[in-house]
Design a protein around this motif. Structure first.
Motif, PDB file in Angstrom:
ATOM      1  N   GLY A 182       0.782  -1.230   0.000  1.00  0.00           N
ATOM      2  CA  GLY A 182       0.000   0.000   0.000  1.00  0.00           C
ATOM      3  C   GLY A 182       0.810   1.274   0.000  1.00  0.00           C
ATOM      4  N   ILE A 183       2.144   1.195  -0.151  1.00  0.00           N
ATOM      5  CA  ILE A 183       2.994   2.368   0.006  1.00  0.00           C
ATOM      6  C   ILE A 183       2.916   3.299  -1.196  1.00  0.00           C
ATOM      7  CG2 ILE A 183       5.064   1.335  -1.012  1.00  0.00           C
ATOM      8  CD1 ILE A 183       5.000   3.533   2.148  1.00  0.00           C
ATOM      9  N   VAL A 184       2.998   4.591  -0.920  1.00  0.00           N
ATOM     10  CA  VAL A 184       3.137   5.641  -1.938  1.00  0.00           C
ATOM     11  C   VAL A 184       4.316   6.510  -1.526  1.00  0.00           C
ATOM     12  CG1 VAL A 184       2.039   7.605  -3.084  1.00  0.00           C
ATOM     13  CG2 VAL A 184       0.642   5.641  -2.374  1.00  0.00           C
ATOM     14  N   TYR A 185       5.276   6.699  -2.445  1.00  0.00           N
ATOM     15  CA  TYR A 185       6.415   7.560  -2.149  1.00  0.00           C
ATOM     16  C   TYR A 185       6.877   8.236  -3.432  1.00  0.00           C
ATOM     17  CZ  TYR A 185       9.066   3.426  -3.776  1.00  0.00           C
ATOM     18  OH  TYR A 185       9.544   2.373  -4.498  1.00  0.00           O
ATOM     19  N   ARG A 186       7.756   9.223  -3.261  1.00  0.00           N
ATOM     20  CA  ARG A 186       8.294   9.955  -4.399  1.00  0.00           C
ATOM     21  C   ARG A 186       9.552   9.259  -4.911  1.00  0.00           C
ATOM     22  NH1 ARG A 186       7.064  13.541  -0.375  1.00  0.00           N
ATOM     23  NH2 ARG A 186       5.286  14.936  -0.785  1.00  0.00           N
TER      24      ARG A 186
END
Length: 534
Positions: A182-186
């Motif tokens: 579920g991770i969201v990162y730049r």
């Protein structure tokens, strides 16, 4: 000092229902993180009676025309826009004192997402070395919009009991975050890595929420504890306005009765419990399962059951006479019944079944058992005819049930949100995506929506009079001024008489001045024409 600090932000709105803000989800996530060996703190920004009047957000300035004048009558809606909960400065001091390496901020509702982002900014100022992650429905559904805020390092999509323990472990060990569900990162080039929302496949395996982290005294009613329980996740229906139904990422997963009862026992151990709210979207869909749950609750509490409530609504076709009887003996005092609409065309647009027959049967059962009931309708949806909403109110007027009028708002992730986007109906900012903002101004205008809300208040006042044995007043011309010492019911009788005379909805200033609210005359006239005699 803790490893991880979980925060429920304060909120800004016209009103607050404190029993709906128990940080149950954060307590559940905290327990899952503690199981992995991390120390956790829970900062509940709502656990205080403090509030202060604040300025309306710029995108909501138009609401002053509807709510800007104080009203001492029973037909009042909202007036002051308030900041509820602790100040951001206080929250900043608590974040700094926690020393947490990971600060997790709940952002459940899109309309309140600005406050979650403000807490994120405060976290970065107060504890510069911490990692800030947002979770909840809003960042799950609109992750890119959240990641525009530079104070947000990461987003976790989906259910935090799975994602947050994995994230904490990865951060501590220096592992690649790409493996965190579920991770969201730049990415280094500025693009976003956006993982799919993660589900807890077997909620029965989760530990009981960390109830000891909740400031339970704040949420007490009449000196007794309030408990929130979610017996299942998602909903088997696929209503167009809902973002957590059968077609959503969440799906529908029902927990075992044994697991739910274990949780209730854990929450009530050593406590005097007076109220249990099931936050499920449809608690009674599986009758056998539900009856088993009720039997287990009676075993736990014996002859002194707490009041039970299913505040998100009950699906009338599931409530047989036997089920309602068991609900009464187990602690239910009121039934929150989901009607949606009585109009066939609108039900088709909502993708909801027609439950009118079942609704009437449930009201009969409730009356025999001495239970009160509220019937909920939705008004102000895209392409919804406001006159059909008046007919919905008249449907409720002819029955022994209070009217619950819910103004439609576009929930990101729902079919109706996408429909509003395509039709160009979405509010100009997220602040406007709440019922109190009267968000859709289309076939049902904002004036229509506020009129329907006030007509619901008028109808419920008339029902209150009938229950109290007070005759409905005869129609009479409106007074320009009323004695400020009159009590609320006396004021209501005067203004109701004037409404029955000419269909005008009026309010009362604190000094006794009677004034006209903004309303749609044709809706009021249709309501008066259709009111049952007597």
């Amino acid at each position: 000092m803790v490893d991880i600090l979980l925060i429920q932000p304060p909120m800004a709105d016209f009103y607050l229902t404190a029993k709906r803000t128990v940080p149950y989800g954060l307590a559940s996530i905290a327990a899952a993180v503690e199981r992995k060996g991390f120390s956790v703190g829970l900062l509940d920004g709502m656990a205080t009676g403090k509030s202060r009047v604040i300025t309306l957000p710029e995108a909501m300035d138009g609401l002053a025309a509807f709510y800007g004048r104080a009203d001492q009558s029973p037909f009042s809606l909202f007036h002051h826009f308030r900041h509820y909960g602790y100040s951001l400065e206080y929250i900043g001091r608590q974040i700094k004192a926690s020393g947490a390496f990971l600060v997790g901020i709940a952002s459940l509702f899109t309309a309140y997402s600005d406050m979650a982002l403000a807490v994120a900014r405060m976290a970065k100022v107060s504890l510069p070395g911490c990692t800030v992650v947002l979770g909840g429905h809003h960042p799950t559904t609109l992750p890119a919009a959240v990641m525009v805020e530079t104070a947000v390092d990461l987003v976790l999509r989906g259910e935090g009991e799975v994602g947050l323990p994995a994230l904490a472990t990865a951060l501590k060990s220096g592992r690649n975050l790409a493996g965190v569900p579920g991770i969201v990162y730049r990415n280094p080039d500025g693009s976003l890595h956006i993982g799919e929302p993660v589900l807890c496949r077997d909620p029965d395996q989760l530990p009981a929420p960390a109830f000891g982290l909740i400031r339970r005294k704040f949420y007490q009613r009449h000196g007794r504890d309030s408990i929130v329980v979610t017996a299942g996740r998602g909903c088997p229906l696929a209503c167009s306005y809902c973002a957590t139904g059968a077609g959503s990422w969440m799906g529908f997963r029902k927990r075992s009765v044994a697991a739910v009862l274990r949780e209730i026992r854990a929450a009530s151990a050593g406590r005097q419990v007076g109220f249990v709210d099931f936050e499920d979207e449809n608690l009674t869909m599986d009758r056998r399962w539900f009856l088993e749950l009720m039997a287990g609750i009676r075993d736990i509490f014996g002859d002194s059951p707490p009041e039970l409530r299913a505040m998100n609504g009950l699906f009338p076709p599931t409530l047989t006479e036997a089920v309602v009887r068991v609900m009464k003996t187990t602690g239910f005092k009121a039934l929150n019944l989901s009607l949606g609409s009585s109009d066939a065309g609108q039900l088709k647009r909502f993708n909801r079944p027609d439950v009118r027959g079942a609704f009437d049967r449930v009201l009969d059962h409730a009356r025999r058992e001495g239970l009160s009931a509220v019937g909920y309708i939705i008004v102000g949806a895209p392409d919804q005819d406001p006159l059909s909403s008046v007919n919905d109110l008249l449907f409720l007027a002819r029955r022994q049930v209070l009217a619950g009028v819910s103004v439609f708002y576009p929930a990101p992730g729902s079919a109706d949100y996408e429909r509003c986007r395509v039709l160009g109906l979405l509010p100009s900012s997220y602040d406007g995506m709440r019922a109190t903002a009267l968000p859709i101004d289309q076939r049902t205008t904002r004036t229509d929506s506020v009129t329907l809300l006030r007509l619901g208040r008028i109808l419920n006042f008339m029902k209150h009079l009938a229950t109290a044995g007070v005759p409905v007043p005869r129609p009479a011309p409106a007074d320009n001024h009323l004695d400020p010492s009159l009590d609320r019911q006396q004021v209501g009788l005067k203004l109701l008489a004037a409404f029955l005379w000419d269909g005008g909805i009026r309010g009362l200033d604190p000094d006794g001045t009677v004034y006209d609210h903004r309303f749609s005359a044709h809706l009021c006239n249709r309501f008066l024409e259709g009111l049952p005699a007597g």
